[in-house]
Design a protein around this motif. Structure first.
Motif: not given
Length: 155
Positions: A6-8, A143-145, A149-150
């Motif tokens: 959720h944080m990511l 998370s990896v996605l 993106i980040l």
């Protein structure tokens, strides 16, 4: 989903949206959408405060470490850091309210808690909610996605 996922998601939203109100709205919506996917939770009604602190603390440490690495390698402007922080907080807010209802016995949060539980059970049976590695695959994929993106994509 686990808190670091959720944080990511909140960090990606905050990085890519400039309006704080929209960041909050999208982070909350994405939180509930992600919770409809099959995932295992490592906490339950029987979890003690010690369990919560230990497990969620590790989870938060991982999520924050990834976001700190993003800040270190990208040196974003203050406004981006602010927006990412807003996205992270908003994306974790439903879980914070659930925690407050369960562990602090805040009855005023019952309707929100019931909605959150309903979202979790929308497509998942209670047996599937027990944490197993196979159930964590959605957390891992999301998370990896979000990390890709980040760090590498501007939406």
């Amino acid at each position: 989903m686990i808190p670091s996922t959720h944080m990511l998601a909140g960090a990606v939203i905050g990085r890519n949206i400039s309006n704080p109100v929209i960041i909050v709205f999208l982070s909350l919506i994405i939180h509930f959408i992600m919770d409809t996917f099959r995932h295992g939770d490592y906490l339950n009604h029987n979890s003690t405060i010690k369990d919560v602190i230990r497990r969620v603390g590790l989870d938060f440490s991982i999520g924050f470490s990834i976001i700190i690495l993003y800040f270190y390698f990208n040196s974003p402007e203050w406004i981006i850091i602010r927006n990412i922080s807003i996205g992270i907080f908003a994306s974790l807010f439903p879980d914070l309210l659930s925690f407050m209802y369960l562990k602090l016995n805040l009855k005023s949060l019952k309707k929100i808690f019931d909605f959150h539980i309903w979202i979790h059970r929308l497509f998942v049976t209670p047996k599937e909610k027990q944490w197993r590695l196979i159930d964590a695959k959605n957390d891992i994929v999301f998370s990896v996605l979000f990390i890709i993106i980040l760090f590498f994509l501007k939406i």
